[in-house]
Design a protein around this motif. Structure first.
Motif, mmCIF file in Angstrom:
data_model
loop_
_atom_site.group_PDB
_atom_site.id
_atom_site.type_symbol
_atom_site.label_atom_id
_atom_site.label_comp_id
_atom_site.label_asym_id
_atom_site.label_seq_id
_atom_site.Cartn_x
_atom_site.Cartn_y
_atom_site.Cartn_z
ATOM 1 N N UNK A 188 0.826 -1.199 0.000
ATOM 2 C CA UNK A 188 0.000 0.000 0.000
ATOM 3 C C UNK A 188 0.865 1.255 0.000
ATOM 4 N N UNK A 189 1.935 1.225 0.790
ATOM 5 C CA UNK A 189 2.837 2.372 0.843
ATOM 6 C C UNK A 189 3.522 2.584 -0.501
ATOM 7 N N UNK A 190 4.032 1.512 -1.087
ATOM 8 C CA UNK A 190 4.711 1.612 -2.382
ATOM 9 C C UNK A 190 3.780 2.174 -3.441
ATOM 10 N N UNK A 191 2.535 1.698 -3.429
ATOM 11 C CA UNK A 191 1.561 2.177 -4.414
ATOM 12 C C UNK A 191 1.238 3.652 -4.203
ATOM 13 N N UNK A 192 1.074 4.054 -2.941
ATOM 14 C CA UNK A 192 0.702 5.438 -2.651
ATOM 15 C C UNK A 192 1.768 6.433 -3.116
ATOM 16 N N UNK A 193 3.043 6.053 -2.955
ATOM 17 C CA UNK A 193 4.115 6.993 -3.298
ATOM 18 C C UNK A 193 4.601 6.831 -4.734
ATOM 19 N N UNK A 194 4.060 5.839 -5.465
ATOM 20 C CA UNK A 194 4.414 5.690 -6.870
ATOM 21 C C UNK A 194 5.654 4.869 -7.138
ATOM 22 N N UNK A 195 5.992 3.971 -6.217
ATOM 23 C CA UNK A 195 7.144 3.098 -6.418
ATOM 24 C C UNK A 195 6.695 1.733 -6.927
ATOM 25 N N UNK A 196 7.522 1.090 -7.739
ATOM 26 C CA UNK A 196 7.318 -0.291 -8.149
ATOM 27 C C UNK A 196 8.249 -1.166 -7.317
ATOM 28 N N UNK A 197 7.677 -2.061 -6.543
ATOM 29 C CA UNK A 197 8.482 -2.837 -5.604
ATOM 30 C C UNK A 197 9.029 -4.113 -6.235
ATOM 31 N N UNK A 198 10.295 -4.375 -5.957
ATOM 32 C CA UNK A 198 10.942 -5.650 -6.272
ATOM 33 C C UNK A 198 11.299 -6.295 -4.940
ATOM 34 N N UNK A 199 10.691 -7.430 -4.651
ATOM 35 C CA UNK A 199 10.832 -8.046 -3.331
ATOM 36 C C UNK A 199 11.775 -9.237 -3.379
ATOM 37 N N UNK A 200 12.639 -9.327 -2.368
ATOM 38 C CA UNK A 200 13.620 -10.402 -2.295
ATOM 39 C C UNK A 200 13.076 -11.661 -1.647
ATOM 40 N N UNK A 201 13.053 -12.746 -2.401
ATOM 41 C CA UNK A 201 12.587 -14.041 -1.901
ATOM 42 C C UNK A 201 13.726 -14.804 -1.243
ATOM 43 N N UNK A 202 13.379 -15.624 -0.282
ATOM 44 C CA UNK A 202 14.341 -16.398 0.494
ATOM 45 C C UNK A 202 14.881 -17.551 -0.346
ATOM 46 N N UNK A 203 16.155 -17.464 -0.730
ATOM 47 C CA UNK A 203 16.766 -18.513 -1.553
ATOM 48 C C UNK A 203 17.289 -19.670 -0.704
ATOM 49 N N UNK A 204 17.311 -19.491 0.614
ATOM 50 C CA UNK A 204 17.815 -20.555 1.489
ATOM 51 C C UNK A 204 16.745 -21.579 1.854
ATOM 52 N N UNK A 205 15.535 -21.405 1.316
ATOM 53 C CA UNK A 205 14.510 -22.441 1.455
ATOM 54 C C UNK A 205 14.806 -23.491 0.390
ATOM 55 N N UNK A 206 15.385 -24.611 0.814
ATOM 56 C CA UNK A 206 15.895 -25.590 -0.143
ATOM 57 C C UNK A 206 15.172 -26.933 -0.026
ATOM 58 N N UNK A 207 15.143 -27.655 -1.125
ATOM 59 C CA UNK A 207 14.619 -29.009 -1.163
ATOM 60 C C UNK A 207 15.720 -29.998 -0.770
ATOM 61 N N UNK A 208 15.350 -31.243 -0.464
ATOM 62 C CA UNK A 208 16.362 -32.248 -0.121
ATOM 63 C C UNK A 208 17.421 -32.436 -1.200
ATOM 64 N N UNK A 209 17.044 -32.200 -2.471
ATOM 65 C CA UNK A 209 18.021 -32.381 -3.555
ATOM 66 C C UNK A 209 18.927 -31.168 -3.732
#
Length: 250
Positions: free
Chosen positions: A152-173
């Motif tokens: 909501x904040x990003x939209x109100x001020x006119x920013x396009x958000x790029x969000x960092x996903x957790x890459x350390x969530x790993x599968x057994x392989x």
């Protein structure tokens, strides 16, 4: 077109300024530019005089209106963004609007220690001391309320958000487990959010927590993210986390 991100970090004894420059260039133009710079460098080193002419009467390429952008470290979200009131001050909103249009990257070290948890009852992250370790010992969840506040904040001020996903969530392989990312994207689509996505922050630093992700494996992880972005209908804004280019201590 290749999306190229330049991150410039400037640190003084009294303040720190971090700016994210993002622009797109044509692949062939990039190759030609590199070749020209290489030739000029070799020529100059050989002791020859080189005249460089810049034609200002025509436009070579145009950068995006969001060329000058910014980063908010996810660690700030863990420690400070603990209520909707954080986004309400009119002074903050007006200053943020002055930076628009812009991308805002929400990422950093902490992005690999947070995850989307719809079942989380708290509307805040656990409060941390300002001296919290750069590499947390635990992974914390954030719920829809916090995600809604940030968007909501990003939209109100006119920013396009790029969000960092957790890459350390790993599968057994050893590959990235996108299950949590899918949950977050599904919720985002249901709310009409148009986010960009980053996967992991500075994988070369994982050695500090005794973790390693091989380059080939990481490339496969980004391929998985690309398919998710396509399948959910997000714009093709995909990044690799790097918040600064480095700096010297004062």
């Amino acid at each position: 077109n290749y999306s190229v991100s330049f991150v410039v970090g400037l640190r003084t004894c009294t303040s720190r300024l971090q700016t994210l420059w993002q622009f797109s260039v044509n692949k062939m133009q990039l190759i030609i530019t590199i070749l020209i710079v290489t030739v000029l460098t070799i020529t100059v080193r050989a002791g020859n005089v080189v005249d460089v002419y810049v034609h200002t009467d025509r436009v070579r390429t145009r950068v995006s209106e969001r060329f000058l952008s910014l980063t908010i470290d996810a660690g700030v979200m863990r420690r400070a963004w603990d209520s909707a009131q954080q986004f309400k001050p009119r002074k903050l909103i007006n200053m943020a609007k002055a930076l628009a249009p812009a991308f805002v990257r929400v990422g950093g070290t902490a992005e690999d220690f947070i995850y989307f948890d719809p079942a989380e009852k708290r509307n805040t992250w656990t409060a941390h001391s300002p001296t919290v370790s750069k590499f947390p010992n635990t992974t914390e969840g954030f719920n829809e309320t916090i995600w809604d506040m940030v968007n909501a904040f990003s939209h109100e001020v006119g920013w396009d958000m790029i969000f960092g996903l957790n890459v350390l969530l790993r599968r057994p392989d050893g590959s990235w487990d996108p299950t949590n990312a899918v949950q977050l994207m599904q919720y985002s689509v249901s709310k009409g959010y148009h986010n960009g996505w980053e996967l992991g922050n500075e994988p070369d630093l994982f050695r500090n927590i005794n973790r390693t992700i091989e380059p080939e494996t990481l490339a496969g992880d980004f391929r998985t993210l690309r398919f998710l972005v396509r399948d959910f209908g997000f714009e093709k804004k995909i990044g690799s986390g790097s918040g600064r280019a480095g700096h010297n201590e004062c």
